[in-house]
Design an enzyme around this catalytic site. Structure first.
Site, short mmCIF file in Angstrom:
data_model
loop_
_atom_site.label_atom_id
_atom_site.label_comp_id
_atom_site.label_asym_id
_atom_site.label_seq_id
_atom_site.Cartn_x
_atom_site.Cartn_y
_atom_site.Cartn_z
N GLY A 1 3.46 -10.32 -7.17
CA GLY A 1 2.08 -9.93 -7.98
C GLY A 1 1.77 -10.75 -6.03
N ARG B 1 3.80 -0.71 -11.48
CA ARG B 1 4.82 -2.69 -11.03
C ARG B 1 5.74 -1.92 -10.28
N GLN B 2 5.56 -3.27 -9.57
CA GLN B 2 6.91 -3.20 -8.08
C GLN B 2 7.55 -3.87 -8.67
N TYR C 1 -9.64 4.45 3.25
CA TYR C 1 -10.26 3.76 3.62
C TYR C 1 -11.91 3.49 4.26
N GLU D 1 1.34 1.84 7.36
CA GLU D 1 1.53 2.52 6.72
C GLU D 1 2.15 4.22 7.06
N HIS E 1 0.65 -1.25 -0.35
CA HIS E 1 -0.42 -0.16 0.19
C HIS E 1 1.39 1.17 -0.10
N GLY F 1 14.55 -17.83 -11.68
CA GLY F 1 14.31 -17.20 -12.98
C GLY F 1 14.43 -15.62 -12.63
N GLY G 1 13.28 -13.73 -10.38
CA GLY G 1 13.45 -13.92 -8.17
C GLY G 1 14.63 -14.08 -8.38
N SER H 1 11.99 -5.05 -7.57
CA SER H 1 12.92 -5.29 -6.41
C SER H 1 14.00 -4.70 -7.01
C1 FAD Z 1 7.37 -6.61 -4.47
C2 FAD Z 1 7.77 -7.30 -6.28
C3 FAD Z 1 8.51 -7.15 -6.67
C4 FAD Z 1 8.57 -6.86 -8.00
N1 FAD Z 1 10.47 -7.77 -8.60
C5 FAD Z 1 10.60 -7.45 -9.87
C6 FAD Z 1 11.33 -7.91 -10.51
O1 FAD Z 1 12.69 -7.74 -9.41
N2 FAD Z 1 11.82 -8.14 -12.15
C7 FAD Z 1 10.66 -8.31 -12.66
O2 FAD Z 1 10.40 -8.42 -14.01
N3 FAD Z 1 9.10 -8.22 -11.95
C8 FAD Z 1 9.43 -8.35 -10.40
N4 FAD Z 1 7.63 -8.05 -10.29
C9 FAD Z 1 7.11 -8.41 -11.08
C10 FAD Z 1 6.42 -7.28 -11.82
O3 FAD Z 1 5.79 -6.18 -10.56
C11 FAD Z 1 5.35 -7.28 -12.68
O4 FAD Z 1 4.41 -7.67 -12.40
C12 FAD Z 1 6.13 -7.55 -14.25
O5 FAD Z 1 7.61 -7.11 -14.27
C13 FAD Z 1 5.57 -7.72 -15.20
O6 FAD Z 1 4.80 -6.90 -15.50
P1 FAD Z 1 2.86 -6.05 -16.71
O7 FAD Z 1 2.72 -5.08 -16.59
O8 FAD Z 1 4.80 -6.37 -18.29
O9 FAD Z 1 2.68 -7.44 -17.06
P2 FAD Z 1 1.38 -7.20 -16.09
O10 FAD Z 1 0.02 -7.21 -16.71
O11 FAD Z 1 0.94 -7.47 -15.39
O12 FAD Z 1 0.43 -9.39 -16.87
C14 FAD Z 1 1.32 -9.87 -15.94
C15 FAD Z 1 0.78 -11.44 -17.01
O13 FAD Z 1 -1.21 -11.01 -16.91
C16 FAD Z 1 -1.54 -11.95 -17.52
N5 FAD Z 1 -2.54 -11.25 -18.24
C17 FAD Z 1 -3.52 -10.89 -18.30
N6 FAD Z 1 -5.32 -9.97 -18.67
C18 FAD Z 1 -5.06 -11.58 -18.14
C19 FAD Z 1 -6.30 -12.00 -17.62
N7 FAD Z 1 -7.09 -11.88 -18.04
N8 FAD Z 1 -5.98 -13.90 -17.29
C20 FAD Z 1 -4.87 -14.07 -16.77
N9 FAD Z 1 -3.57 -13.94 -17.29
C21 FAD Z 1 -3.96 -11.92 -18.00
C22 FAD Z 1 -0.64 -11.29 -18.96
O14 FAD Z 1 -0.89 -11.49 -20.04
C23 FAD Z 1 0.74 -11.32 -18.29
O15 FAD Z 1 1.19 -12.33 -18.66
C24 FAD Z 1 7.82 -7.78 -8.89
C25 FAD Z 1 6.39 -7.69 -8.36
C26 FAD Z 1 6.33 -7.48 -6.99
C27 FAD Z 1 5.48 -7.39 -6.13
C1 HEM Z 2 -8.81 -3.57 5.10
C2 HEM Z 2 -9.03 -3.28 4.26
C3 HEM Z 2 -7.91 -2.98 2.70
C4 HEM Z 2 -7.09 -4.95 2.98
C5 HEM Z 2 -7.39 -5.49 3.76
C6 HEM Z 2 -6.72 -4.51 1.31
C7 HEM Z 2 -5.47 -5.39 1.10
C8 HEM Z 2 -4.98 -5.50 0.06
C9 HEM Z 2 -4.13 -7.01 -0.25
C10 HEM Z 2 -4.06 -8.37 0.40
C11 HEM Z 2 -3.16 -6.18 -1.31
C12 HEM Z 2 -2.37 -7.53 -1.81
C13 HEM Z 2 -1.17 -7.02 -1.40
C14 HEM Z 2 0.09 -8.31 -2.28
O1 HEM Z 2 0.37 -7.54 -2.82
O2 HEM Z 2 0.38 -9.36 -1.45
C15 HEM Z 2 -3.92 -5.14 -1.88
C16 HEM Z 2 -2.93 -5.07 -2.08
C17 HEM Z 2 -3.86 -3.57 -2.60
N1 HEM Z 2 -4.20 -2.14 -2.21
FE1 HEM Z 2 -5.78 -2.94 -1.20
N2 HEM Z 2 -6.65 -3.09 1.26
C18 HEM Z 2 -7.67 -2.57 1.63
C19 HEM Z 2 -7.66 -1.02 2.07
C20 HEM Z 2 -7.26 -0.48 0.34
C21 HEM Z 2 -7.23 0.64 0.20
C22 HEM Z 2 -8.91 1.96 1.14
C23 HEM Z 2 -7.28 1.16 -1.06
C24 HEM Z 2 -7.11 2.48 -1.61
C25 HEM Z 2 -7.83 2.28 -2.52
C26 HEM Z 2 -6.17 -0.25 -1.37
C27 HEM Z 2 -5.43 -0.61 -2.80
C28 HEM Z 2 -4.51 -1.90 -3.28
C29 HEM Z 2 -4.50 -1.47 -4.32
C30 HEM Z 2 -3.84 -0.60 -5.25
C31 HEM Z 2 -2.92 -2.04 -4.23
C32 HEM Z 2 -2.29 -3.10 -5.49
C33 HEM Z 2 -2.85 -4.06 -6.18
C34 HEM Z 2 -2.58 -4.67 -7.86
O3 HEM Z 2 -1.58 -3.80 -7.71
O4 HEM Z 2 -2.97 -5.20 -8.22
N3 HEM Z 2 -6.50 -0.91 -0.48
N4 HEM Z 2 -4.66 -4.88 -0.91
#
Ligand code: FAD
Ligand code: HEM
Length: 386
Positions: free
Chosen positions: A379, A204-205, A98, A140, A88, A266, A268, A207
């Site tokens: 993810g 996107r995130q 919230y 947060e 978050h 990979g 990771g 590392s």
């Molecule tokens: C904490 C953290 C650290 C990370 N670190 C790295 C890193 O160091 N290096 C790295 O390369 N990545 C890392 N990632 C992953 C990164 O954030 C992205 O998820 C990755 O680059 C893919 O993003 P994208 O936008 O290209 O794909 P996205 O747009 O996110 O799509 C991901 C996949 O979902 C699929 N998809 C889309 N729609 C659907 C659907 N309807 N049904 C099923 N599948 C679908 C797409 O085809 C694609 O293959 C990290 C993620 C997190 C949370």
């Molecule tokens: C009690 C309330 C909430 C709970 C339990 C909750 C839970 C979660 C969880 C489990 C994730 C995924 C974390 C992960 O990466 O593993 C997440 C991501 C996220 N949350 Fe929340 N959340 C809460 C409130 C909120 C609020 C208030 C917002 C603001 C609108 C928010 C916005 C987001 C966004 C933007 C993500 C990332 C989603 C993505 O990129 O796919 N959340 N949250």
């Protein structure tokens, strides 16, 4: 702490809500985005919505939180909360949001459970929501306050963009303004915001993959079907400005003097490579075992960085698994059964979920306690949800 009044109600309705939460969260997001379409522009991942992973992660976190409250009423599930709060904070979530989430989530619950919900049940689950929300808000706030600046997004210029094995690119950034940079811990990530060709912003995130501290280097694997990685690979060039967040993430190197096992597969390897780099920089005398699995040698994104850093450390050893046979590597998928695990080791894991699940259970079988196993999910954490 959950009140005495709500606890039996939550206990009695947990199976029902647990069985419906997977249907409630998609209804919640439909309501949320209908009322606030702007949240899909530069905040929520459109792909995680389409795949259902975010719905699953939210459902799982609520179910895990409520179950924890019922069985341990006096404590909170710190690990669950910490992961969400870091994610978050990397997205700039604010306290007033919230209330917005509460309204749409509870409207979805009322709709889904219309035939069974009573005011008493609604009240008890409202209490659970706000216990969770307040705990997240508190963490947060602490995370925001510990930054070196009060900005959410900062402009950093791409100083270098280099191929990292086949299919990955390493981006080295430099600050494009004078905002003080928060020192990152090895293992942490940044959020990166890009504009898609159609104009929508997506975050996107990534590392940090090399030095932590005030450097910002990340390595991204190309996902052809994705939205952000193709833009980074094909459109972003040296000299361009990227908007990035401060560093966040709770999977960081813990203090201690015991052995460390870094196991990755990979892409990771990015957080483990950053942890390895910090160990090499400090010339640690801890024993370090680096385990990496890759499809082919050429696709290993951080090969030279990781092998160089292992060389720099007297107490480090590297073991490699490749799907295709190659001299100096084991063939096939990684298994800890083939490794002499260091006694008292701490394990840091990152890679695809099936890989992490397998290595984690092998590590537990080998005697490493779950408390010393730390894993990063690339993810929404659907492992927790399952
Ligand atoms: C904490 C953290 C650290 C990370 N670190 C790295 C890193 O160091 N290096 C790295 O390369 N990545 C890392 N990632 C992953 C990164 O954030 C992205 O998820 C990755 O680059 C893919 O993003 P994208 O936008 O290209 O794909 P996205 O747009 O996110 O799509 C991901 C996949 O979902 C699929 N998809 C889309 N729609 C659907 C659907 N309807 N049904 C099923 N599948 C679908 C797409 O085809 C694609 O293959 C990290 C993620 C997190 C949370
Ligand atoms: C009690 C309330 C909430 C709970 C339990 C909750 C839970 C979660 C969880 C489990 C994730 C995924 C974390 C992960 O990466 O593993 C997440 C991501 C996220 N949350 Fe929340 N959340 C809460 C409130 C909120 C609020 C208030 C917002 C603001 C609108 C928010 C916005 C987001 C966004 C933007 C993500 C990332 C989603 C993505 O990129 O796919 N959340 N949250």
């Amino acid at each position: 702490m959950l009140s005495e009044k709500s606890r039996p109600v939550i206990e009695a309705t947990l199976p029902l809500v647990g069985s419906r939460i997977g249907a409630i969260t998609p209804k919640f997001y439909s309501r949320l985005f209908a009322a606030h379409p702007e949240l899909l522009d530069g905040l929520f991942s459109r792909s995680n919505q389409r795949s259902g992973n975010q719905q699953q992660a939210l459902a799982g976190s609520i179910a895990a939180f409520a179950s924890h409250l019922v069985s341990n009423p006096g404590t909170l599930p710190e690990a669950v909360l910490s992961r969400i709060a870091h994610k978050h904070a990397s997205l700039g979530i604010t306290e007033p949001q919230y209330q917005v989430v509460y309204e749409h989530l509870f409207a979805a619950i009322a709709e889904d459970l219309a035939e069974v919900i009573t005011p008493e049940i609604a009240e008890a689950w409202t209490e659970v929501y706000w216990l969770m929300a307040d705990a997240l808000i508190k963490i947060e706030k602490g995370l925001y306050a510990s930054q070196a600046n009060d900005r959410m997004w900062m402009p950093w210029r791409v100083a270098a963009k280099t191929a990292a094995g086949t299919g990955a690119m390493t981006f080295t950034l430099e600050p494009a303004d004078d905002t003080p940079a928060t020192p990152a811990l090895p293992g942490q990530y940044i959020s990166v915001k890009v504009v898609l060709p159609e104009g929508l912003r997506q975050v996107r995130q990534y590392s940090l993959s090399a030095d932590a501290g005030t450097s910002r280097t990340f390595t991204t694997k190309l996902d052809d079907g994705g939205e952000v990685s193709p833009v980074l690979h094909h459109n972003v060039q040296v000299g361009d400005i990227l908007e990035i967040s401060n560093p966040y993430g709770e999977i960081t190197l813990k203090d201690g003097d015991g052995p460390i096992v870094l196991a990755s597969a990979g892409s990771g390897c990015t957080p483990t490579a950053s942890i390895l780099r910090s160990l090499a920089e400090t010339g640690t005398d801890r024993q370090v075992l680096v385990l990496h699995a890759e499809s082919t040698l050429d696709s290993w994104a951080l090969r030279s960085q990781m092998t160089d850093d292992v060389e720099r450390l007297d107490g480090a050893d590297l073991q490699l698994w490749l799907e295709k046979p190659e001299a100096g590597a084991r063939e096939g998928f990684m298994s800890l059964r083939e490794v002499d695990l260091l006694a008292d080791a701490s394990l840091y894991l990152c890679g695809p979920l099936p890989f992490m699940k397998n290595i984690r259970s092998e590590a537990i079988n080998a005697g490493i306690p779950a408390t010393r196993i730390h894993y990063e999910v690339f993810g929404p954490d659907i492992w927790l949800a399952s």
